[in-house]
Design an enzyme around this catalytic site. Structure first.
Site, mmCIF file in Angstrom:
data_model
loop_
_atom_site.group_PDB
_atom_site.id
_atom_site.type_symbol
_atom_site.label_atom_id
_atom_site.label_comp_id
_atom_site.label_asym_id
_atom_site.label_seq_id
_atom_site.Cartn_x
_atom_site.Cartn_y
_atom_site.Cartn_z
ATOM 1 N N SER A 1 0.822 -1.206 0.000
ATOM 2 C CA SER A 1 0.000 0.000 0.000
ATOM 3 C C SER A 1 0.862 1.266 0.000
ATOM 4 O O SER A 1 1.624 1.494 -0.927
ATOM 5 C CB SER A 1 -0.978 -0.042 1.184
ATOM 6 O OG SER A 1 -1.995 0.924 1.040
ATOM 7 N N ASP B 1 -6.070 -3.876 -2.084
ATOM 8 C CA ASP B 1 -5.006 -3.492 -1.160
ATOM 9 C C ASP B 1 -4.730 -4.628 -0.167
ATOM 10 O O ASP B 1 -5.628 -5.094 0.521
ATOM 11 C CB ASP B 1 -5.486 -2.236 -0.410
ATOM 12 C CG ASP B 1 -4.407 -1.546 0.366
ATOM 13 O OD1 ASP B 1 -3.618 -2.237 1.015
ATOM 14 O OD2 ASP B 1 -4.374 -0.301 0.338
#
EC number: 3.1.1.4
Length: 748
Positions: free
Chosen positions: A228, A548
């Site tokens: 991320s 994610d």
């Protein structure tokens, strides 16, 4: 010196497909019937269709006013030989409004033998004869790599990197502490990890990388893995044309300027039009487009605006001479109806390959997003730009994008952004695309009026630009719904047989009894966490959702724990949100530990009570309690986001003296009521940037001796245990039969 790779001898079984080639040669006496021929001369083309393959429909060009066309056009179909594959041939007449079908014929592909090639005539309307040339062969060289081993490029990188590290480590540690470095066999594999956490993670990681670069630690690392927000910094750094010749200091100054602006400034009509034109091109080519594409463009415009055409595979030049650590990025494959804490497949990205170690399937980066069937590309697209992948790797923020931009309405007024992110599951963000459309029109349309078609598309595109612009600048449904926000790509494992795949790696005994450890019953974050991680991917789904990785746990340990990489020392930096500055900092690390144990991967015991005994520290060291028993277990140095010694010292050992020096360092991270370091803060004024950057720069430098001591310990361990990839055939068979038995069980 070359070494034997035991994983290279483990066969990841897969079924071969067939390549069916059809050459549309010619036709004679094409007719529309006696009456039709009086009105118009045919404009013929041929359409080929096989329902059992993904890229199922193909067509020739059309010829105006030609009753004896010669096409000589070749088309390929990738087929599953176990399916009843039937070729449907349709002779068409191109018209301005609606094309006309002149005749249809079928051909059973099963009537062909492998290796056979023949011309086959087809008769339409008792007059027209069409000749097709057909051949059938086995696809013996699929585009996916089926293997448990690292790719040859990474192996070559590792060998060259070890040579570099041997000299760098001797220089860093000095002659006495590095006396055990006799050969590359003694060189420990060091990995650096960065967590998620939005721009907070990105800015914090920028300070970390500056410290590692200047101290010489980075020159001793083999891998750098991000998740991320950390991947955004890695992308910024590795895509920079002057890196590594220019260090992080100068690049971080550019980054500080780029994040000082409000992201809403990127939503100018000109830029939105450019975004939408790019997305329209992608969508019209047959690729899925989601909100994650838009988010990736915004992240790209913010961080790498002058290199938006950079691709992941182009980063290979940064490691061509093993001059830098190999960057590893990650996202998750999730299922529409299952929480990502229960089921998620980790997808790894490097400049060399993209794939899922759980299934032993990998591909070149430029093939990610292309249409696959049974391991072979059936429709190749341009390589996705790096900014698209940045959007996927950090897609949690596209889910709550209205909160990011501060344009939300009255929803969730009583909750913080961190609480909202905590409550997101795959069920909230992944639309259940039941139609699973291939984006291929099944109906014929007019083809002569190509100018009219282009005009229609331009009008349609212009209206879409208008709608998108209105959506982006207003509080519309685009912002107020989360469904469908996840990234979506064509399923590169479509049509594969997973019954004989290996869940992750055949490192140790992998039998049902080995899962009954009491320690695995304890929940870290959720009672159902990791409950279904052994389940396979749906190989019948035409598209997969990628999100994610921080939505399951916020540290990219799965990339580094692959036993093929044989990592000895892991230096992880956790920028995850905590309820307060004084909260225990081990939640994500404990989840990583549990995941590792469930996959039978060596991991040191994480004692959360060290926080009660020693309090909050800048970093914690976790080692195997008994290295002789816990074979191949890495040492972990875990840095947390904490402002402790930085308040008193402006650099290690140099105290702050002036009032200004003390004030600049007197700040909280999670307890500040103004939340300047919130996960959802996408604008960092220079002071906030410098505070966070300098804090992590200081914390890293303040513990360089801890890292050096762990390196010395790892060198000694390497000398005592030169082989870190021991695998027996019995272990391989145990894992294979366990997987078969598991997959054959009926689901409740």
């Amino acid at each position: 010196m070359s070494f034997i790779d035991p994983y290279q001898h483990i066969i990841v079984e897969h079924q071969y497909s067939h390549k069916f080639t059809v050459v549309v040669l010619r036709a004679t006496k094409v007719t529309k019937g006696a009456f039709g021929d009086m009105l118009d001369t045919p404009d013929p083309y041929v359409e080929l269709f096989i329902a059992t393959t993904p890229d199922s429909r193909k067509r020739t060009r059309h010829f105006n006013n030609d009753i004896n066309p010669v096409w000589n056009e070749a088309f390929e179909f990738i087929l599953d030989p176990n399916q009843g594959n039937v070729l449907e041939i349709t002779l068409m007449d191109a018209n301005y409004v609606m094309d006309e079908t002149l005749g249809t014929a079928t051909f059973p592909v099963s009537s062909m033998k492998v290796g056979e090639k023949k011309e086959v005539p087809f008769i339409f309307n008792q007059v027209t004869e069409m000749i097709l040339e057909m051949s059938l062969e086995v696809c013996s060289s699929p585009d996916l790599r089926f293997s448990m081993a690292l790719c040859d490029q990474e192996k070559a990188f590792r060998q060259q990197r070890k040579e570099n590290i041997k000299e760098n480590m001797r220089k860093l540690l000095g002659p006495k502490k590095s006396e055990g470095l006799y050969s590359t066999r003694d060189v420990p594999v060091v990995a650096i990890l960065g967590s998620g956490g939005g721009f907070r993670a990105m800015v914090g990681f920028s300070g970390v990388m500056k410290a590692l670069y200047e101290s010489g630690i980075l020159d001793c690392a083999t891998y750098i893995a991000g998740l991320s927000g950390s991947t955004w910094y890695m992308s910024t750094l590795y895509s920079h044309p002057d890196f590594p010749e220019k260090g992080p200091q100068e690049i971080n100054e550019e980054l500080m300027k780029n994040v000082s602006h409000n992201p809403l400034l990127l939503l100018t009509p000109q830029k939105v039009k450019r975004y939408v034109e790019s997305l329209w091109k992608k969508k019209s080519s047959g690729q899925p487009v989601t909100f994650t594409d838009i988010f990736g463009m915004l992240i790209g415009e913010t961080l790498i605006h002058n290199r938006m055409h950079t691709t992941l595979s182009s980063l290979k030049e940064k490691v061509s001479s093993a001059q830098c650590p190999l960057p590893l990025f990650t996202c998750l494959h999730v299922k529409p109806d299952v929480s990502e804490l229960m089921f998620a497949d980790w997808v790894e990205f490097s400049p060399y390959e993209i794939g899922m170690a759980k299934y032993g399937t990998f591909m070149a980066p430029d093939l990610f997003g292309s249409k696959f069937f049974m391991g072979t590309v059936v429709k190749k697209y341009e390589e996705n730009p790096l900014h698209f992948l940045m959007g996927v790797w950090g897609s949690a923020f596209s889910i709550l994008f209205n909160r990011v931009l501060g344009v939300s309405g009255s929803h969730n007024k009583g909750s913080t952004m961190e609480e909202e992110l905590e409550n997101i599951t795959a069920k909230h963000i992944v639309s259940n695309d039941s139609s699973d459309s291939d984006d291929e029109s099944q109906e014929p349309k007019g083809t002569e009026g190509e100018d009219a078609e282009r005009e229609y598309q331009n009008d349609h595109q212009a209206s879409w630009v208008h709608r998108m612009l209105m959506a982006l600048v207003s509080d519309s449904a685009l912002f107020n719904t989360r469904e469908g926000r996840a990234g979506k790509v064509h399923n590169f494992m479509l049509g594969l047989n997973l019954n004989t795949s290996y869940p992750l790696s055949p490192l140790r005994d992998f039998t049902q009894e080995s899962f009954d450890d009491d320690e695995l019953d304890a929940a870290v974050a959720d009672p159902d966490e990791f409950e279904r991680i052994y389940e396979p991917l749906d190989v019948k789904s035409k598209k997969i959702h990628v999100v994610d990785s921080g939505l399951t746990f916020n540290l990219p340990y799965p990339l580094i724990l692959r036993p093929q990489r044989g990592v000895d020392l892991i230096i992880s930096f956790d920028f995850s949100a905590r309820p307060s500055d004084t909260s225990p900092p081990f939640k994500e690390l404990l989840l990583a530990e549990k995941w590792a144990k469930m996959n039978k991967l060596p991991f040191p015991k994480i004692d959360p009570y060290v926080f009660d005994r020693e309090g909050l520290k800048e970093c914690y060291v976790f080692k195997p309690k008994n290295p002789d028993v816990e074979k191949d277990c890495p040492i972990i140095i875990h840095f947390v986001l904490a402002n402790i010694n930085f308040r008193k010292y402006k650099s290690p050992g140099v105290p702050r003296e002036t009032k200004e020096e003390k004030e600049i360092a007197d700040f909280d991270i999670f307890d500040d009521p103004e939340s300047p370091f919130s996960t959802f803060n996408f604008q960092y004024p220079n002071q906030a940037f410098k505070r966070l950057h300098d804090l992590m720069y200081f914390n890293t430098l303040n513990n360089i001796d801890v890292i050096k001591d762990a390196m010395v310990e790892s060198i000694e361990y390497r000398r005592q245990n030169p082989s870190r990839c021991s695998v027996s055939l019995s272990n391989v068979e145990a894992r294979r039969f366990f997987n078969k038995e598991f997959l054959s069980k009926p689901t409740a």
